[in-house]
Design a protein around this motif. Structure first.
Motif, PDB file in Angstrom:
ATOM      1  N   ALA A  37       1.060  -1.225  -0.169  1.00  0.00           N
ATOM      2  CA  ALA A  37      -0.119   0.022  -0.082  1.00  0.00           C
ATOM      3  C   ALA A  37       0.764   1.331  -0.059  1.00  0.00           C
ATOM      4  N   LEU A  38       2.066   1.249   0.679  1.00  0.00           N
ATOM      5  CA  LEU A  38       2.923   2.378   0.873  1.00  0.00           C
ATOM      6  C   LEU A  38       3.496   2.690  -0.431  1.00  0.00           C
ATOM      7  N   TRP A  39       4.026   1.426  -1.147  1.00  0.00           N
ATOM      8  CA  TRP A  39       4.731   1.617  -2.469  1.00  0.00           C
ATOM      9  C   TRP A  39       3.495   2.124  -3.464  1.00  0.00           C
ATOM     10  N   ALA A  40       2.048   1.653  -3.264  1.00  0.00           N
ATOM     11  CA  ALA A  40       1.007   1.879  -4.420  1.00  0.00           C
ATOM     12  C   ALA A  40       0.658   3.538  -4.207  1.00  0.00           C
ATOM     13  N   SER A  41       0.737   4.129  -3.030  1.00  0.00           N
ATOM     14  CA  SER A  41       0.498   5.726  -2.576  1.00  0.00           C
ATOM     15  C   SER A  41       1.632   6.355  -2.718  1.00  0.00           C
ATOM     16  N   SER A  42       2.933   5.875  -3.197  1.00  0.00           N
ATOM     17  CA  SER A  42       4.114   6.865  -3.075  1.00  0.00           C
ATOM     18  C   SER A  42       3.935   7.815  -3.940  1.00  0.00           C
ATOM     19  N   ASP A  43       3.358   7.722  -5.242  1.00  0.00           N
ATOM     20  CA  ASP A  43       3.103   8.884  -6.191  1.00  0.00           C
ATOM     21  C   ASP A  43       2.288   9.998  -5.787  1.00  0.00           C
ATOM     22  N   LEU A  44       1.538   9.699  -4.686  1.00  0.00           N
ATOM     23  CA  LEU A  44       0.535  10.666  -4.122  1.00  0.00           C
ATOM     24  C   LEU A  44       1.057  11.946  -3.578  1.00  0.00           C
ATOM     25  N   GLN A  45       0.435  13.281  -3.523  1.00  0.00           N
ATOM     26  CA  GLN A  45       0.879  14.089  -2.967  1.00  0.00           C
ATOM     27  C   GLN A  45       0.762  13.999  -1.371  1.00  0.00           C
ATOM     28  N   GLY A  46       1.899  14.424  -0.655  1.00  0.00           N
ATOM     29  CA  GLY A  46       1.812  14.599   0.662  1.00  0.00           C
ATOM     30  C   GLY A  46       1.449  15.955   1.110  1.00  0.00           C
ATOM     31  N   MET A  47       1.654  16.116   2.478  1.00  0.00           N
ATOM     32  CA  MET A  47       1.367  17.283   3.268  1.00  0.00           C
ATOM     33  C   MET A  47       1.839  18.620   2.442  1.00  0.00           C
ATOM     34  N   HIS A  48       1.126  19.650   2.397  1.00  0.00           N
ATOM     35  CA  HIS A  48       1.522  20.889   1.923  1.00  0.00           C
ATOM     36  C   HIS A  48       1.091  21.807   2.953  1.00  0.00           C
ATOM     37  N   GLY A  49       1.855  22.591   3.372  1.00  0.00           N
ATOM     38  CA  GLY A  49       1.478  23.359   4.632  1.00  0.00           C
ATOM     39  C   GLY A  49       1.068  22.630   5.722  1.00  0.00           C
ATOM     40  N   PHE A  50      -0.120  23.073   6.466  1.00  0.00           N
ATOM     41  CA  PHE A  50      -0.822  22.233   7.216  1.00  0.00           C
ATOM     42  C   PHE A  50      -1.971  21.567   6.645  1.00  0.00           C
ATOM     43  N   SER A  51      -2.081  21.620   5.282  1.00  0.00           N
ATOM     44  CA  SER A  51      -3.186  20.643   4.712  1.00  0.00           C
ATOM     45  C   SER A  51      -2.745  19.449   4.277  1.00  0.00           C
TER      46      SER A  51
END
Lengths: 166, 521
Positions: A37-51
């Motif tokens: 699951a971590l590999w599959a979601s690795s291309d998704l955007q993470g935190m930006h600022g506090f959102s």
């Protein structure tokens, strides 16, 4: 699909320091799922600022599951626990095949055919099956469903094979 | 108080709604039919019918029958589902009394004394007491729901995202603490469920998550699909392992003398009362539900009894108390769902799934915007209980005959029925395949002693938790301490932490296991 039994290696495969094989394998599998699951979601955007980005929550839960899976594995190593239970192949295999047959044939062949076919395939899953009664019950069930779903419940289902309708 | 009556009035008005039905055969004549009562009746009947089949639990029954309610209007569908739920529970008790195979965890304890009574030729009174106890418990808890509903809704409206998140954490922790088996594994299953709920597109950004460009996954894993796979297919496969036929020791005598004697009634009256109170309280607690209630009620009766040695040998209190508690808890567990929008157990999670399919988001808003839905459902609970009492006792003979259906014929039928059901939800063959995959996953989980129920709960709560966590952190400008500085949220978090510590303490764990071991000794 039908490889569930292969999850169950013989007890002898595991080293002797594993005291609870059931938890050990179970925990390892969870770790593998979490890693996937971590590999599959690795291309998704993470935190930006506090959102939150799209990937924040999946990664959070993934890491949590990774930790928990590891903990279950460790418990499996150090505490005396259940041995692996026996996996049977017959039931899972034929039930899966029946489901697969239904999914593949419902569109082209219609409900009457696919319900009857998967009923017969599923029946192979038990050694106690008597073919005569299986045929009768299968036919009755198919007829029942053919009345129940489209008429009583108002769910439109195609009954007959496409090439017959055309 | 006046509110209460007007609300209940609205509920009963919804249930007793008549629809003019003009079949073409009658040439323009129309017959008024009480559509919702009819749906409740059909639900209770079908629920019992499937619930009676050995080895099929309440969750599996509700999951399997979900699709047949999809074509109905929302109010009717939910009333029917509630009927299915009670029917399934009652069916489960019937099996445990007559065959000693509890269809679901909640009726394990009923089997202890119920089956002994049946062996002594007193199956009739046992079934009757179970029905009467359930009915009484149902009446009390219906009133309780009506009384607590409105104030709790007001409380819920004061909740911010931080409080909601903390409440859900508390609910999940409760589910873990009160569940059977390892705490660690139960938490792992919840997190697995949360992770599965992330599949599909993200609500806020619309980004596709973990869907591997499979169009059927773009909307997320269908709830009905997962539930039917994990509970329907997995149970079938597991039952096939057991050989199906071997351990069915059906009571062969005819069920005669349905009515309990005066002494039976006198013996069981206090047990029913205590069971109802205990069940109602445990049902409201998130995570509690029917299972723990029946175990606790049985243990309590045994402790209070002057002759504890009678238990396990056909004591009627041992049937009356858990059955009442079971039913009371089943109903009061609707309270957190209807007022806070948080499902306290796996069956309620299924109800959320059904509501979502009809476009209803459960929570305090529903109570205000669609009062006829909520109160209609509450009123239908009482009607449903009445129906179980009226239909099931005379029909015991039919249920007994159903128990004799051999498993070799039952399981292919269930496979086909579930497949058609899943397919009919979206007309998507891929859903059927996915359900099959989840069936194998469920089988594997059972083999490794992981419970699938917390997984389902996690899956339903996942999107809600993410949304509230996001909002809470956005409002607090990224400050994670918000959950511990707002008083209400801090209290909820403190209770969760306290419970979790208690659960892993060896002393309490032993006690908890004791309650469950009761059934095996």
């Amino acid at each position: 699909m039908s490889d569930a039994p292969s999850h169950a290696p013989e007890k002898s495969i595991l080293p002797s320091w594993v005291k609870g094989p059931q938890d050990f394998i179970g925990g390892l599998a969870l770790v593998a799922i979490a890693a996937f699951a971590l590999w599959a979601s690795s291309d998704l955007q993470g935190m930006h600022g506090f959102s939150f980005g799209a990937g924040t929550a999946p990664r959070m839960f993934g890491i949590l599951l990774l930790g928990l899976g590891a903990a279950v594995t460790v418990v499996g190593i150090f505490t005396e626990g259940a041995t692996l239970s026996k996996f049977h192949w017959r039931g899972p295999l034929f039930v899966s095949l029946a489901i697969l047959c239904f999914a593949l044939s419902i569109r082209p062949m219609g409900m009457i055919f696919s319900a009857m076919a998967s009923f017969l395939i599923a029946a192979l899953g038990s050694t106690e099956t008597l073919w005569k009664e299986t045929f009768i019950v299968g036919a009755c069930l198919t007829a029942g469903c053919a009345l129940l779903f489209p008429y009583a419940l108002g769910l439109p289902l195609q009954m007959w094979p496409t090439f017959l309708i055309r | 108080m006046g509110d209460l009556f007007s609300n209940l009035g609205l509920g009963f008005a919804t249930v007793f709604q008549f629809v003019q039905w003009a079949p073409p055969l009658l040439g323009g004549m129309s017959i008024p039919i009480p559509i919702n009562i009819l749906l409740c009746l059909i639900g209770a009947l079908v629920g019992t019918l499937v619930g009676v089949l050995p080895g099929i639990g309440t969750i599996a029954t509700v999951a399997m029958l979900l699709p047949i309610t999809f074509g109905l209007p929302p109010v009717g569908a939910l009333i029917m589902l509630a009927g299915i739920y009670y029917g399934a529970q009652y069916g489960g008790s019937t099996t445990s009394i007559l065959v000693n195979i509890p269809g679901e965890a909640g009726s394990v304890v009923t089997a202890l004394d119920g089956f002994q009574m049946a062996k002594q030729g007193r199956a009739g009174p046992a079934l009757a007491i179970a029905a009467i106890g359930s009915f009484f418990a149902g009446c009390v808890s219906t009133v309780l729901i009506a009384v607590l509903g409105a104030p709790l809704t007001k409380l819920a409206l004061a909740f911010g995202p931080a409080e909601y998140f903390s409440l859900m954490v508390l609910g999940l922790i409760f589910a873990v603490v009160l569940a059977k088996g390892s705490v660690l594994k139960a938490i792992a299953m919840i997190v697995f469920g949360l992770l599965l709920s992330m599949v599909g597109s993200d609500i806020e950004t619309g980004a596709s998550r973990m869907s591997f460009n499979i169009p059927e996954l773009a909307d997320g894993l269908g709830f009905a699909t997962v539930a039917m796979g994990l509970f329907g297919f997995a149970e079938i496969i597991r039952n096939l392992d057991a050989g199906g036929e071997e351990d069915r020791q059906l009571v062969q005598q005819k069920v005669t003398g349905l009515m309990p004697t005066k002494k039976d009634m006198k013996d069981s009256a206090p047990a029913i009362l205590r069971g109802t109170v205990l069940g109602s309280i445990l049902g409201i607690l998130p995570g509690g539900g029917a299972v723990i209630a029946s175990f606790a009620a049985y243990t309590l009766e045994k402790k209070l009894s002057k002759h504890p040695e009678r238990f396990g040998r056909g004591a009627i209190e041992g049937v009356a108390a858990p059955e009442s508690a079971n039913n009371a808890a089943a109903q009061t567990s609707f309270i957190p769902l209807l007022t806070l929008g948080i499902p306290p157990n796996a069956v309620m999670a299924l109800m959320v799934g059904a509501m979502t399919i009809h476009g209803i988001v459960p929570g305090p808003q529903v109570m205000q915007k669609q009062p006829e839905l909520v109160w209609g459902m509450i009123a239908s609970m009482w009607i449903g209980n009445l129906m179980l009492l009226v239909i099931n006792l005379p029909m015991v003979g039919i249920w007994v005959r159903l128990l004799r259906v051999p498993y070799r014929l039952m399981f292919p039928s269930i496979v086909v029925f579930c497949s058609i059901g899943i397919y009919s939800v979206n007309n998507a063959p891929m859903d059927v395949v996915l359900a099959g995959v989840f069936g194998l996953l469920g089988y594997w989980l059972i083999k490794h002693d992981f419970e699938p129920a917390p997984l389902l709960l996690g899956m339903v709560l996942g999107p809600l938790m993410e949304e509230n966590l996001r909002r809470a952190l956005l409002i607090s400008r990224g400050d994670a301490t918000v959950f511990f500085t707002r008083p209400l949220s801090a209290t909820l978090m403190a209770i969760s932490a306290f419970l979790l510590i208690l659960a892993v303490l060896p002393a309490l764990r032993k006690k908890r296991d004791e309650v469950f071991v009761e059934s095996e000794s």
